[in-house]
Design a protein around this motif. Structure first.
Motif, PDB file in Angstrom:
ATOM      1  N   PHE A 154       1.021  -1.065   0.078  1.00  0.00           N
ATOM      2  CA  PHE A 154       0.056   0.056   0.023  1.00  0.00           C
ATOM      3  C   PHE A 154       0.803   1.329   0.036  1.00  0.00           C
ATOM      4  CE2 PHE A 154      -2.725   3.289   1.736  1.00  0.00           C
ATOM      5  CZ  PHE A 154      -3.930   3.123   1.160  1.00  0.00           C
ATOM      6  N   ASP A 155       1.328   1.707  -1.184  1.00  0.00           N
ATOM      7  CA  ASP A 155       2.164   3.017  -1.280  1.00  0.00           C
ATOM      8  C   ASP A 155       1.628   3.543  -2.529  1.00  0.00           C
ATOM      9  OD1 ASP A 155       3.048   1.764  -3.816  1.00  0.00           O
ATOM     10  OD2 ASP A 155       4.576   0.576  -2.601  1.00  0.00           O
ATOM     11  N   GLY A 156       2.399   4.811  -2.778  1.00  0.00           N
ATOM     12  CA  GLY A 156       1.988   5.708  -3.908  1.00  0.00           C
ATOM     13  C   GLY A 156       1.771   4.984  -5.087  1.00  0.00           C
ATOM     14  N   ASP A 157       2.393   3.809  -5.452  1.00  0.00           N
ATOM     15  CA  ASP A 157       2.080   3.107  -6.814  1.00  0.00           C
ATOM     16  C   ASP A 157       0.836   2.286  -6.633  1.00  0.00           C
ATOM     17  OD1 ASP A 157       4.375   4.626  -7.852  1.00  0.00           O
ATOM     18  OD2 ASP A 157       5.700   2.770  -7.201  1.00  0.00           O
ATOM     19  N   THR A 158       0.219   2.036  -5.568  1.00  0.00           N
ATOM     20  CA  THR A 158      -0.906   1.195  -5.512  1.00  0.00           C
ATOM     21  C   THR A 158      -2.048   1.666  -6.178  1.00  0.00           C
ATOM     22  OG1 THR A 158      -0.205   0.112  -3.394  1.00  0.00           O
ATOM     23  CG2 THR A 158      -2.448  -0.057  -3.970  1.00  0.00           C
ATOM     24  N   PRO A 159      -2.628   1.076  -7.356  1.00  0.00           N
ATOM     25  CA  PRO A 159      -3.923   1.701  -7.932  1.00  0.00           C
ATOM     26  C   PRO A 159      -5.086   2.231  -6.902  1.00  0.00           C
ATOM     27  CG  PRO A 159      -3.029  -0.183  -9.352  1.00  0.00           C
ATOM     28  CD  PRO A 159      -2.255  -0.166  -7.901  1.00  0.00           C
ATOM     29  N   PHE A 160      -5.846   3.015  -7.234  1.00  0.00           N
ATOM     30  CA  PHE A 160      -6.759   3.355  -6.350  1.00  0.00           C
ATOM     31  C   PHE A 160      -7.785   2.258  -6.276  1.00  0.00           C
ATOM     32  CE2 PHE A 160      -5.077   7.807  -6.907  1.00  0.00           C
ATOM     33  CZ  PHE A 160      -5.218   8.071  -5.661  1.00  0.00           C
ATOM     34  N   ILE A 174       5.474   9.733  13.998  1.00  0.00           N
ATOM     35  CA  ILE A 174       4.379   8.940  13.230  1.00  0.00           C
ATOM     36  C   ILE A 174       4.205   7.756  14.104  1.00  0.00           C
ATOM     37  CG2 ILE A 174       3.890   7.725  11.039  1.00  0.00           C
ATOM     38  CD1 ILE A 174       5.542   9.954   9.742  1.00  0.00           C
ATOM     39  N   LEU A 175       5.044   7.071  14.621  1.00  0.00           N
ATOM     40  CA  LEU A 175       4.785   5.745  15.447  1.00  0.00           C
ATOM     41  C   LEU A 175       4.252   5.974  16.610  1.00  0.00           C
ATOM     42  CD1 LEU A 175       8.395   3.962  14.897  1.00  0.00           C
ATOM     43  CD2 LEU A 175       6.332   3.137  13.653  1.00  0.00           C
ATOM     44  N   ARG A 176       4.362   7.118  17.508  1.00  0.00           N
ATOM     45  CA  ARG A 176       3.518   7.428  18.309  1.00  0.00           C
ATOM     46  C   ARG A 176       2.110   7.800  18.129  1.00  0.00           C
ATOM     47  NH1 ARG A 176       8.626   8.377  19.378  1.00  0.00           N
ATOM     48  NH2 ARG A 176       9.726   8.542  21.206  1.00  0.00           N
ATOM     49  N   ARG A 177       1.938   8.365  16.848  1.00  0.00           N
ATOM     50  CA  ARG A 177       0.464   8.573  16.559  1.00  0.00           C
ATOM     51  C   ARG A 177      -0.153   7.063  16.256  1.00  0.00           C
ATOM     52  NH1 ARG A 177       1.776  12.293  11.488  1.00  0.00           N
ATOM     53  NH2 ARG A 177      -0.485  11.444  11.088  1.00  0.00           N
ATOM     54  N   ARG A 217      10.393  14.330   4.704  1.00  0.00           N
ATOM     55  CA  ARG A 217      11.529  13.900   3.986  1.00  0.00           C
ATOM     56  C   ARG A 217      12.047  15.361   3.552  1.00  0.00           C
ATOM     57  NH1 ARG A 217      12.408   8.383   2.619  1.00  0.00           N
ATOM     58  NH2 ARG A 217      10.635   7.018   2.686  1.00  0.00           N
ATOM     59  N   GLY A 218      11.517  16.280   3.656  1.00  0.00           N
ATOM     60  CA  GLY A 218      12.099  17.811   3.070  1.00  0.00           C
ATOM     61  C   GLY A 218      12.404  18.583   4.316  1.00  0.00           C
ATOM     62  N   GLY A 219      12.570  19.878   4.024  1.00  0.00           N
ATOM     63  CA  GLY A 219      12.984  20.649   5.053  1.00  0.00           C
ATOM     64  C   GLY A 219      11.918  21.917   5.540  1.00  0.00           C
ATOM     65  N   GLY A 220      10.807  21.839   4.971  1.00  0.00           N
ATOM     66  CA  GLY A 220       9.720  22.709   5.265  1.00  0.00           C
ATOM     67  C   GLY A 220       9.617  23.740   4.206  1.00  0.00           C
ATOM     68  N   ALA A 275      -6.506  -7.293   3.141  1.00  0.00           N
ATOM     69  CA  ALA A 275      -5.148  -7.637   3.241  1.00  0.00           C
ATOM     70  C   ALA A 275      -4.705  -7.885   4.754  1.00  0.00           C
ATOM     71  CB  ALA A 275      -4.232  -6.622   2.870  1.00  0.00           C
ATOM     72  N   ASN A 276      -4.202  -8.859   5.134  1.00  0.00           N
ATOM     73  CA  ASN A 276      -3.780  -8.908   6.558  1.00  0.00           C
ATOM     74  C   ASN A 276      -2.204  -8.809   6.819  1.00  0.00           C
ATOM     75  OD1 ASN A 276      -2.979 -11.470   5.457  1.00  0.00           O
ATOM     76  ND2 ASN A 276      -4.413 -12.915   6.698  1.00  0.00           N
ATOM     77  N   TYR A 277      -1.659  -8.748   5.794  1.00  0.00           N
ATOM     78  CA  TYR A 277      -0.119  -8.080   6.014  1.00  0.00           C
ATOM     79  C   TYR A 277       0.131  -6.985   4.635  1.00  0.00           C
ATOM     80  CZ  TYR A 277       4.665  -9.646   6.648  1.00  0.00           C
ATOM     81  OH  TYR A 277       6.014  -9.669   6.796  1.00  0.00           O
ATOM     82  N   VAL A 278       0.246  -6.019   5.339  1.00  0.00           N
ATOM     83  CA  VAL A 278       0.242  -4.661   4.671  1.00  0.00           C
ATOM     84  C   VAL A 278       1.613  -4.031   4.668  1.00  0.00           C
ATOM     85  CG1 VAL A 278      -0.492  -2.312   4.354  1.00  0.00           C
ATOM     86  CG2 VAL A 278      -2.064  -4.238   4.961  1.00  0.00           C
ATOM     87  N   LEU A 279       2.209  -4.111   3.468  1.00  0.00           N
ATOM     88  CA  LEU A 279       3.623  -3.458   3.652  1.00  0.00           C
ATOM     89  C   LEU A 279       3.593  -1.870   2.842  1.00  0.00           C
ATOM     90  CD1 LEU A 279       3.711  -6.665   2.168  1.00  0.00           C
ATOM     91  CD2 LEU A 279       5.932  -6.206   2.384  1.00  0.00           C
ATOM     92  N   THR A 280       4.209  -1.038   3.689  1.00  0.00           N
ATOM     93  CA  THR A 280       4.121   0.218   3.403  1.00  0.00           C
ATOM     94  C   THR A 280       5.226   1.066   3.538  1.00  0.00           C
ATOM     95  OG1 THR A 280       2.354   2.210   3.377  1.00  0.00           O
ATOM     96  CG2 THR A 280       2.586   0.953   5.372  1.00  0.00           C
ATOM     97  N   ASN A 281       5.173   2.363   3.665  1.00  0.00           N
ATOM     98  CA  ASN A 281       6.320   3.027   4.135  1.00  0.00           C
ATOM     99  C   ASN A 281       5.951   4.188   5.101  1.00  0.00           C
ATOM    100  OD1 ASN A 281       5.321   5.274   2.370  1.00  0.00           O
ATOM    101  ND2 ASN A 281       6.023   4.131   0.557  1.00  0.00           N
ATOM    102  N   PRO A 282       6.540   5.139   5.722  1.00  0.00           N
ATOM    103  CA  PRO A 282       6.204   5.982   6.672  1.00  0.00           C
ATOM    104  C   PRO A 282       5.410   7.228   6.143  1.00  0.00           C
ATOM    105  CG  PRO A 282       8.463   5.554   7.142  1.00  0.00           C
ATOM    106  CD  PRO A 282       8.091   4.825   5.715  1.00  0.00           C
ATOM    107  N   ASP A 283       5.525   7.468   4.782  1.00  0.00           N
ATOM    108  CA  ASP A 283       4.882   8.459   4.045  1.00  0.00           C
ATOM    109  C   ASP A 283       3.205   8.232   3.998  1.00  0.00           C
ATOM    110  OD1 ASP A 283       7.504   9.982   2.630  1.00  0.00           O
ATOM    111  OD2 ASP A 283       7.624   7.904   2.951  1.00  0.00           O
ATOM    112  N   MET A 284       3.277   6.957   3.484  1.00  0.00           N
ATOM    113  CA  MET A 284       1.561   6.691   3.453  1.00  0.00           C
ATOM    114  C   MET A 284       0.969   6.327   4.634  1.00  0.00           C
ATOM    115  SD  MET A 284       0.602   6.437   0.294  1.00  0.00           S
ATOM    116  CE  MET A 284      -0.840   5.508   0.334  1.00  0.00           C
TER     117      MET A 284
END
Length: 750
Positions: free
Chosen positions: A59-65, A125-128, A486-489, A75-84
């Protein structure tokens, strides 16, 4: 729990086993990784298990809507990144309610990638995530994995906010790895101020790659930039083409080692023979069309009796920007032996499994010991002996390491630096948390001791509203847009191709002054562009396709003022400080440097507005009585301090997990706030990233290494390998190499 053992030691099996068990018991699993490539690699591994009850999906930016709805519901095993997780999953937690109720395990893979400001964002993000899980009655276990984490338990606790057990004993079988430290020779070329210039690390890497391919050694060459990876591959192919042309009359097929009198091919299990292998002389899945992705990259499957003319096809480039299927073909060709040499960016550094390699070339210090061992660990994953070669760039840290091997061997990897309490990081995530579920007093311990003070500031700014029940987000805008993890604001600068209007990408606003200023060389997916105009008001940088034979480096001038001193301690006859500072920087020009030779081509002026940064710094002062003898001997005190500052910036990445471009410095013979000779090194991120603080805690080691790096350089008056900086706004003037040695010796006096 955190598992911190070596590469290819079985960490994937260690978290896959409980993850599959959780799925079989009716639970769900969340897998977090810094890159989409690693998630895709892990997904293939899970599907290869062929366990029908495990419904794994990315489940990332490339996953079709249309697939995203299926993932949320089934899904019971979801692979994603901190951004998503930050922008999509947590803000829409109600749509994931069934998944969160059954969440049993959170896997944080390659967790050493979460450092600096990015790591601080991921910590929040992990605390949220913990807070959302509690809302749905689940309390998942957290399992972190890293091959290269120093003090893994301490780091994991800081990242997750939870008590952590650590597993560090590694009993996995491994072959031996021979490590070579390779310093390119000095050339006859002269750079800035007549300084000698070394042969470039990419040119040396291309030569080594070609020699290793001729020696039948399967090799991966890590290069710091996408353009560098393409360059190394093209140069190695050209050298192999020359060899093929000169040997085309011979009947010996490729795969024999000519350097050993045409001996028969070695069995693959023997691994490389390092002395003979060396020459005899000294994070995006979008891509261009396949036909232009990598020259010759889809024609490696050559018959064994193809002949010498097929030799150049044994080498290719690999990087983000290629089509996913092309990257899989490259990996398959490398594993099978159809491809013998691959030049890559750090896209293959993280746990993507490319086994069967004999050797790794690393063109330039990769930034940390952790990354070095991660890259070196790509070779020998099948248990055979391996070779790793670190090729030094013309840089103070690279020079220091090749002359001081003890800085690498027998030393732990760097402590991973992050600061979740940075108010510039914590504030946006408190807003995001309040938008997800209104904040209450009970939530504050989850976000740390700094949370109450930051909440007061957010209320005063009108970003949150305090009510008897807690804190509420009341704006219509998305709270997650406040945090650019990932940026500086700041609003991003859009990079647009002027001829077509095509949007190539974006650059965070603080970086725009140095990366897309007028005249800058801009790289995008292997294509090269020149920036025609930077319009800061419109938020646009217009670029045009070009093929310049040079690279550009922005230079700035910097003023710094001390806002508060948080800690101080004696250092020799001087004093070491750590505190808050305000930095005013203005980019004033840019250097043009020839790509292949490093030759300086010019210094072009720029007219850009100044920028102000509130951050944290480490600085040291020396009393007038200690520096007066140097002035009496004719040393330029400003040049002494300036040279020491440049070298110190170059060496700090050895002691803190950072790159020299993450930090800046200022030096002055007499600073207005201290009244003394002062040298500052500061974090280049708003609010600080913990880098300067690490320098404060290890100051004596850091500055001792700085002095040794200057002293061991063979140049006479200073060069890029010791005291010159590619981003110095003063044109590397004044600099006094011998004076810097004396100044540092005075400071480090017992």
């Amino acid at each position: 729990m955190i598992i911190s053992t070596g590469t290819a030691s079985g960490k994937s099996l260690a978290y896959l086993t409980p993850a599959v068990s959780a799925c079989l018991d009716g639970g769900t699993v969340l897998y977090l990784t810094p890159t989409k490539a690693l998630a895709a690699d892990q997904l293939r591994g899970i599907r290869d298990l062929r366990i029908t009850q495990v419904r794994a999906a990315c489940f990332d930016g490339d996953t079709p809507f249309d697939e995203r709805t299926w993932v949320r519901k089934h899904a019971n095993y979801v692979l994603t990144n901190p951004d998503m997780l930050h922008r999509s999953i947590l803000p829409r937690h109600a749509q994931w309610s069934l998944y969160f109720r059954r969440l049993r395990l959170v896997i944080v893979d390659e967790c050493h990638g979460y450092r600096g400001v990015f790591g601080s964002h991921v910590a929040q993000i992990l605390r949220r995530l913990r807070r959302v899980c509690a809302r749905y009655g689940s309390s998942p276990a957290y399992l972190l994995a890293s091959a290269t984490a120093s003090e893994p338990g301490v780091f994991a606790k800081r990242l997750t906010g939870l008590d952590v057990d650590e597993v560090t004993e590694d009993a996995s079988p491994k072959g031996s790895t021979t490590i070579a430290l390779w310093e390119p020779p000095l050339t006859e070329l002269r750079g800035e101020k007549g300084a000698p210039v070394r042969r470039t690390a990419t040119a040396e890497a291309a030569d080594l790659l070609a020699d290793l391919v001729l020696a039948d050694v399967r090799t991966l060459a890590f290069v710091r930039s996408r353009r560098g990876a393409e360059t190394v591959a093209l140069q190695a192919r050209a050298k192999l083409a020359d060899v093929a042309f000169s040997l085309s009359a011979h009947s010996t097929p490729p795969g024999h080692d000519l350097a050993r009198d045409q001996a028969p091919r070695r069995p693959r299990s023997h691994g490389p023979e390092p002395p003979d292998a060396l020459p005899r002389d000294a994070g995006d899945d979008s891509s261009p069309a396949r036909t232009g992705a990598a020259p010759g990259s889809l024609s490696w499957a050559l018959p064994e009796d193809e002949g010498w003319e097929g030799l150049p096809e044994k080498v290719a480039a690999y990087r983000a920007g290629y089509l996913a299927e092309d990257r899989r073909l490259l990996e398959k060709a490398l594993r099978s032996g159809a491809l013998m040499g691959l030049a890559t960016t750090n896209a293959l550094e993280l746990g993507v499994d490319v086994s069967g390699l004999d050797a790794v070339l690393i063109a330039g210090w990769p930034g940390t010991r952790a990354s070095l061992w991660q890259q070196a660990g790509r070779a020998g994953r099948e248990g055979q002996d391996a070779l790793a070669v670190l090729i030094a760039r013309d840089d103070p840290l690279d020079t220091y390491i090749v002359h001081h091997p003890q800085a690498l061997f027998g030393r732990p990897v760097e402590a991973i630096v992050l600061d979740p309490d940075n108010p510039y990081v914590l504030g946006p995530h408190l807003c995001a948390a309040a938008a997800e579920i209104p904040l209450t007093e009970r939530d504050l311990p989850v976000f740390g001791d700094a949370a109450p003070g930051v909440l007061e500031a957010l209320v005063a700014e009108g970003l949150l509203r305090r009510r008897p029940a807690g804190w509420y987000w009341t704006r219509r805008e998305r709270a997650t847009d406040l945090a650019d993890i990932r940026g500086g604001g700041g609003a991003p600068i859009h990079v647009v191709e002027s001829a077509t209007g095509r949007l190539l990408g974006s650059v965070d606003e603080p970086s725009a002054h140095t990366t897309v200023h007028t005249g800058a060389v801009y790289l995008h997916q292997g294509e090269t562009f020149l920036v025609e105009e930077l319009d800061l008001e419109a938020g646009v940088a217009l670029v045009a396709a070009a093929t310049p034979d040079y690279s550009t480096f922005a230079r700035d001038i910097t003023d710094i003022s001390v806002l508060s001193t948080l800690r101080s301690q004696p250092l020799g006859p001087g004093t070491l400080h750590f505190g808050e500072v305000e930095v005013t920087r203005q980019v004033v020009s840019y250097l043009k440097r020839r790509t292949q030779s490093g030759e300086m081509l010019g210094d072009e002026p720029l007219d850009l507005p100044p920028r102000t940064l509130r951050t944290r710094a480490v600085w040291w002062t020396l009393p007038a009585a200690e520096v007066a003898p140097l002035a009496e001997e004719g040393f330029d005190l400003g040049g002494c301090a300036h040279a020491a500052e440049h070298a110190a910036i170059g060496l700090l990445p050895l002691f803190a997990t950072c790159d020299r471009w993450d930090i800046g410095g200022v030096s002055t013979e007499l600073h207005a706030d201290t009244g003394l000779l002062t040298v500052f090194v500061y974090d280049g991120h708003q609010g600080g990233a913990g880098i300067a603080e690490r320098g404060y805690t290890r100051a004596r080691e850091w500055l001792t290494a700085t002095r040794e790096a200057i002293d061991s350089c063979e140049c006479e008056r200073g060069c890029p390998s010791c005291i010159q900086s590619p981003k110095c706004g003063n044109g590397n003037e004044p600099l006094d190499k011998q004076g810097a040695l004396r100044l540092l010796a005075t400071l480090l006096r017992p």
